[in-house]
Design a protein around this motif. Structure first.
Motif, short mmCIF file in Angstrom:
data_model
loop_
_atom_site.label_atom_id
_atom_site.label_comp_id
_atom_site.label_asym_id
_atom_site.label_seq_id
_atom_site.Cartn_x
_atom_site.Cartn_y
_atom_site.Cartn_z
N PHE A 46 0.79 -1.23 0.00
CA PHE A 46 0.00 0.00 0.00
C PHE A 46 0.82 1.28 0.00
CE2 PHE A 46 -2.73 -3.16 2.18
CZ PHE A 46 -3.83 -3.13 1.33
N GLY A 47 2.13 1.17 -0.04
CA GLY A 47 2.97 2.37 -0.02
C GLY A 47 2.96 3.04 1.34
N VAL A 48 3.03 4.37 1.32
CA VAL A 48 3.09 5.12 2.57
C VAL A 48 1.81 4.94 3.39
CG1 VAL A 48 2.25 7.34 1.69
CG2 VAL A 48 3.87 7.30 3.58
N GLU A 49 0.71 4.72 2.71
CA GLU A 49 -0.54 4.46 3.44
C GLU A 49 -0.42 3.14 4.22
OE1 GLU A 49 -0.45 5.68 0.34
OE2 GLU A 49 -1.62 7.52 0.49
N GLY A 50 0.32 2.18 3.68
CA GLY A 50 0.56 0.92 4.39
C GLY A 50 1.37 1.13 5.65
N VAL A 51 2.34 2.04 5.58
CA VAL A 51 3.11 2.38 6.79
C VAL A 51 2.17 2.97 7.83
CG1 VAL A 51 4.93 3.87 7.73
CG2 VAL A 51 5.27 2.71 5.53
N ALA A 52 1.30 3.88 7.39
CA ALA A 52 0.34 4.50 8.31
C ALA A 52 -0.60 3.45 8.91
CB ALA A 52 -0.45 5.59 7.59
N ILE A 53 -1.03 2.51 8.09
CA ILE A 53 -1.91 1.44 8.57
C ILE A 53 -1.19 0.61 9.64
CG2 ILE A 53 -3.04 -0.74 7.93
CD1 ILE A 53 -3.66 0.64 5.19
N ALA A 54 0.06 0.25 9.39
CA ALA A 54 0.83 -0.55 10.37
C ALA A 54 0.98 0.22 11.68
CB ALA A 54 2.20 -0.91 9.80
N ILE A 55 1.30 1.49 11.59
CA ILE A 55 1.45 2.32 12.80
C ILE A 55 0.12 2.43 13.53
CG2 ILE A 55 2.01 4.63 13.67
CD1 ILE A 55 4.48 3.16 12.62
N ALA A 56 -0.95 2.70 12.80
CA ALA A 56 -2.28 2.82 13.43
C ALA A 56 -2.71 1.51 14.07
CB ALA A 56 -3.31 3.28 12.39
N LEU A 57 -2.46 0.39 13.41
CA LEU A 57 -2.80 -0.91 14.00
C LEU A 57 -1.97 -1.19 15.25
CD1 LEU A 57 -3.24 -3.17 10.83
CD2 LEU A 57 -5.01 -2.45 12.44
N GLY A 58 -0.70 -0.82 15.21
CA GLY A 58 0.15 -0.99 16.38
C GLY A 58 -0.33 -0.16 17.56
N ILE A 59 -0.68 1.08 17.28
CA ILE A 59 -1.19 1.98 18.34
C ILE A 59 -2.51 1.45 18.89
CG2 ILE A 59 -2.17 4.29 18.74
CD1 ILE A 59 0.00 5.31 16.75
N THR A 60 -3.38 1.02 17.99
CA THR A 60 -4.68 0.49 18.39
C THR A 60 -4.53 -0.74 19.27
OG1 THR A 60 -5.78 1.36 16.43
CG2 THR A 60 -6.84 -0.50 17.51
N THR A 61 -3.74 -1.69 18.81
CA THR A 61 -3.53 -2.94 19.55
C THR A 61 -2.92 -2.67 20.92
OG1 THR A 61 -3.25 -4.12 17.46
CG2 THR A 61 -2.46 -5.23 19.45
N ARG A 62 -1.89 -1.85 20.94
CA ARG A 62 -1.22 -1.55 22.19
C ARG A 62 -2.16 -0.88 23.18
NH1 ARG A 62 -0.67 2.65 25.26
NH2 ARG A 62 1.03 2.55 26.71
N ASN A 63 -2.95 0.08 22.71
CA ASN A 63 -3.84 0.80 23.62
C ASN A 63 -5.01 -0.04 24.11
OD1 ASN A 63 -2.97 3.69 24.12
ND2 ASN A 63 -2.59 3.44 21.94
N LEU A 64 -5.56 -0.85 23.24
CA LEU A 64 -6.64 -1.74 23.69
C LEU A 64 -6.11 -2.75 24.72
CD1 LEU A 64 -8.57 -2.42 20.36
CD2 LEU A 64 -9.35 -1.08 22.33
N ALA A 65 -4.94 -3.31 24.45
CA ALA A 65 -4.35 -4.26 25.39
C ALA A 65 -3.99 -3.57 26.71
CB ALA A 65 -3.11 -4.92 24.78
N SER A 66 -3.47 -2.36 26.63
CA SER A 66 -3.12 -1.61 27.84
C SER A 66 -4.36 -1.31 28.66
CB SER A 66 -2.41 -0.31 27.46
OG SER A 66 -1.97 0.38 28.60
N TYR A 67 -5.44 -0.96 27.99
CA TYR A 67 -6.70 -0.68 28.68
C TYR A 67 -7.20 -1.94 29.40
CZ TYR A 67 -11.52 0.67 29.55
OH TYR A 67 -12.72 0.93 30.16
N LEU A 68 -7.19 -3.07 28.69
CA LEU A 68 -7.65 -4.32 29.30
C LEU A 68 -6.77 -4.71 30.48
CD1 LEU A 68 -8.55 -6.35 26.08
CD2 LEU A 68 -10.13 -5.29 27.73
N LEU A 69 -5.46 -4.53 30.34
CA LEU A 69 -4.56 -4.82 31.45
C LEU A 69 -4.80 -3.87 32.63
CD1 LEU A 69 -1.16 -5.58 29.66
CD2 LEU A 69 -2.57 -7.18 30.98
N ALA A 70 -5.07 -2.61 32.33
CA ALA A 70 -5.35 -1.64 33.40
C ALA A 70 -6.62 -2.02 34.15
CB ALA A 70 -5.46 -0.22 32.82
#
Length: 177
Positions: free
Chosen positions: A138-162
């Motif tokens: 996906f080009g640069v949009e693919g980079v943005a997707i990977a970053i957004a998915l990483g942020i999403t996953t990390r924050n959802l997991a952090s919330y559940l752990l909290a």
């Protein structure tokens, strides 16, 4: 040109998240005080407050960025229409960050820092592994997707752990009583 578009979109969205990080200066000590006396109700209430405040700051600001994406593209010498998609992708990841409040700060200040550290390492690794295949497809949009998915996953997991950690504080309080 793609790197420049990504950099501009990333910086614009991060202006909002920097504002959210400033809340850690206020809520970090509050989380620590509530954890020190094993007040799980206060921890839960404080986390909910950070969620409300984060969304109240984030949503209107992201909306303005998206509505003004053409003007911002021109301001930063980018082609018209080249910024909105990246703002939406990165904004989606940071929307989850705002919606989950300062769950990572809660973990760090309430005795769950080892959980947060492991989670951050796993999220960084997963994001790094996801960038290349998504960027190739996906080009640069693919980079943005990977970053957004990483942020999403990390924050959802952090919330559940909290939330789980708050439950452990409740159990600790019951044992002490």
């Amino acid at each position: 040109e793609d790197i420049g578009r990504y950099a501009v979109a990333h910086k614009l969205v991060n202006v909002i998240t920097t504002l959210l990080l400033l809340m850690a200066a206020v809520y970090g000590p509050r989380f620590a005080r509530a954890a020190a006396i094993a007040d799980s109700k206060a921890l839960d209430k404080l986390l909910a407050q950070t969620q409300s405040v984060s969304l109240a700051v984030f949503l209107p600001t992201l909306a303005v960025l998206c509505l003004c994406s053409e003007e911002l593209a021109t301001l930063f010498s980018l082609e018209p229409g080249s910024l909105l998609t990246l703002l939406l992708i990165l904004g989606a990841g940071q929307l989850v960050n705002a919606a989950t409040g300062l769950s990572g700060v809660l973990l760090n200040m309430a005795g769950g820092e080892h959980l947060e550290m492991r989670l951050l390492l796993a999220a960084c690794l997963a994001t790094a592994l996801g960038i290349m295949p998504l960027a190739e497809h996906f080009g640069v949009e693919g980079v943005a997707i990977a970053i957004a998915l990483g942020i999403t996953t990390r924050n959802l997991a952090s919330y559940l752990l909290a939330k789980k950690h708050i439950g452990l504080v409740t159990e600790l309080r019951k044992q002490v009583s």
